[in-house]
Enzyme design. Structure first.
Site, PDB file in Angstrom:
ATOM      1  N   ASN A   1       0.870  -1.179   0.000  1.00  0.00           N
ATOM      2  CA  ASN A   1       0.000   0.000   0.000  1.00  0.00           C
ATOM      3  C   ASN A   1       0.911   1.233   0.000  1.00  0.00           C
ATOM      4  OD1 ASN A   1      -1.733   2.091   0.605  1.00  0.00           O
ATOM      5  ND2 ASN A   1      -2.254   1.372   2.668  1.00  0.00           N
TER       6      ASN A   1
ATOM      7  N   LYS B   1       0.138   4.213  -0.295  1.00  0.00           N
ATOM      8  CA  LYS B   1      -0.553   5.359   0.314  1.00  0.00           C
ATOM      9  C   LYS B   1      -0.481   6.600  -0.595  1.00  0.00           C
ATOM     10  CE  LYS B   1      -0.024   3.314   4.809  1.00  0.00           C
ATOM     11  NZ  LYS B   1      -0.196   3.446   6.238  1.00  0.00           N
TER      12      LYS B   1
ATOM     13  N   HIS C   1      -9.779   0.788   4.789  1.00  0.00           N
ATOM     14  CA  HIS C   1      -8.543   1.069   5.525  1.00  0.00           C
ATOM     15  C   HIS C   1      -8.847   2.050   6.663  1.00  0.00           C
ATOM     16  CE1 HIS C   1      -4.484   2.313   6.470  1.00  0.00           C
ATOM     17  NE2 HIS C   1      -4.053   1.271   5.788  1.00  0.00           N
TER      18      HIS C   1
ATOM     19  N   GLU D   1      -5.789  -5.116  10.449  1.00  0.00           N
ATOM     20  CA  GLU D   1      -4.799  -4.065  10.670  1.00  0.00           C
ATOM     21  C   GLU D   1      -5.153  -3.270  11.926  1.00  0.00           C
ATOM     22  OE1 GLU D   1      -2.580  -2.870   6.865  1.00  0.00           O
ATOM     23  OE2 GLU D   1      -4.350  -1.628   7.058  1.00  0.00           O
TER      24      GLU D   1
ATOM     25  N   GLY E   1       1.990   2.143  10.954  1.00  0.00           N
ATOM     26  CA  GLY E   1       2.990   3.200  10.878  1.00  0.00           C
ATOM     27  C   GLY E   1       3.691   3.486  12.192  1.00  0.00           C
TER      28      GLY E   1
ATOM     29  N   SER F   1       3.097  -2.249  10.529  1.00  0.00           N
ATOM     30  CA  SER F   1       4.525  -2.293  10.854  1.00  0.00           C
ATOM     31  C   SER F   1       5.199  -3.608  10.458  1.00  0.00           C
ATOM     32  CB  SER F   1       4.747  -2.005  12.341  1.00  0.00           C
ATOM     33  OG  SER F   1       4.313  -0.692  12.648  1.00  0.00           O
TER      34      SER F   1
ATOM     35  N   GLY G   1       2.669  -1.042   4.394  1.00  0.00           N
ATOM     36  CA  GLY G   1       2.623   0.377   4.060  1.00  0.00           C
ATOM     37  C   GLY G   1       4.037   0.920   3.923  1.00  0.00           C
ATOM     38  N   GLY G   2       4.482   1.597   4.969  1.00  0.00           N
ATOM     39  CA  GLY G   2       5.749   2.335   4.956  1.00  0.00           C
ATOM     40  C   GLY G   2       6.929   1.607   4.341  1.00  0.00           C
TER      41      GLY G   2
HETATM   42  P1  PGA Z   1       2.485   0.298   7.823  1.00  0.00           P
HETATM   43  O1  PGA Z   1       1.029   0.468   7.202  1.00  0.00           O
HETATM   44  O2  PGA Z   1       3.087  -0.940   7.192  1.00  0.00           O
HETATM   45  O3  PGA Z   1       3.190   1.548   7.463  1.00  0.00           O
HETATM   46  O4  PGA Z   1       2.315   0.095   9.278  1.00  0.00           O
HETATM   47  C1  PGA Z   1       0.204  -0.610   6.905  1.00  0.00           C
HETATM   48  C2  PGA Z   1      -1.049  -0.106   6.246  1.00  0.00           C
HETATM   49  O5  PGA Z   1      -1.496   1.010   6.581  1.00  0.00           O
HETATM   50  O6  PGA Z   1      -1.623  -0.778   5.381  1.00  0.00           O
END
Ligand code: PGA
Length: 222
Positions: A9, A11, A99, A148, A154, A185, A206-207
């Site tokens: 993702n 974002k 989400h 999630e 994040g 994470s 995500g990140g």
């Molecule tokens: P993250 O985000 O891996 O940055 O924690 C996951 C997500 O929001 O799908």
């Protein structure tokens, strides 16, 4: 060997030049693809980048699928600013729905998420339906669910694989059987601890997916 979903993702990040750089780096995936037969890789960039990603995947015959991060709760029509499921289907086969960043920042209700899911399914876009706990409703027709927890998104503080597995099994013990992904994470160091759990079918990242090399490491270790 059962299939492992690895979903990126991206974002609301990257302009076209940055996305091109990401894709060039991601091309390294070609040298590992033969080992990734059981891995379903799905990349979800911003709307503006979907045509670029779609052309790149085709031109380079990458074994990768694409998803959108959002879809209109309306079918095509006079809905200024919306991108609908029929339009998305030109570029991708999946879409993130529910989400927590959308539920929280854009007040998306379960009713709205139901409409988005229905329209996605109407145009054969497979929803990846995100839940934050095992009390969230999951609309009919959903096949892939991402658990999630908001504290983990994040934050660098993931849920434990054991708890994520427990939640996944409780979601699945209701009427339906889903493919359940864990998100929050995830990185190349911890991904394997989630994907090895019996009730977890993959991860949503995500990140750490913003860096193509790190994303490849995550795929390798998943
Ligand atoms: P993250 O985000 O891996 O940055 O924690 C996951 C997500 O929001 O799908």
């Amino acid at each position: 060997m059962s299939q492992v979903f690895i979903v990126a993702n991206l974002k609301s990040y990257k302009i076209e030049s940055e996305a091109k750089k990401w894709l060039e780096e991601f091309l390294e995936i070609k040298s590992y693809e033969s080992k990734f037969e059981n891995k379903k890789i799905i990349i979800c960039p911003s709307f503006t980048l979907l045509p670029l990603f779609s052309s790149f995947v085709k031109e380079n015959s990458l074994l990768v699928e694409l998803g959108a991060q959002n879809v209109s709760p309306f079918d095509e029509g006079a809905y200024t600013g919306e991108v609908n499921a029929r339009q998305l289907k030109d570029y991708c086969n999946y879409v993130l729905v529910g989400h927590s960043e959308r539920r929280n920042n854009f007040n998306e209700t379960e009713q709205l998420l139901g409409k988005k899911t229905e329209l996605a399914l109407k145009y054969q876009l497979m929803p990846i339906f995100c839940i934050q706990n095992n009390n969230n409703d999951i609309p009919q027709g959903v096949n892939i669910v991402a658990y999630e927890p908001t504290f983990a998104i994040g934050s660098g503080n993931p849920d434990t694989p054991e708890n994520a597995d427990l939640i996944s099994s409780s979601v699945n013990s209701k009427e339906n059987k889903y493919n359940i992904l864990y998100g929050g994470s995830v990185n190349s160091g911890n991904v394997g601890s989630f994907t090895k759990m019996p009730n977890i079918s993959g991860v949503l990242i995500g990140g750490e997916s913003l860096n193509a090399k790190e994303f490849i490491e995550i795929i390798k270790n998943a």
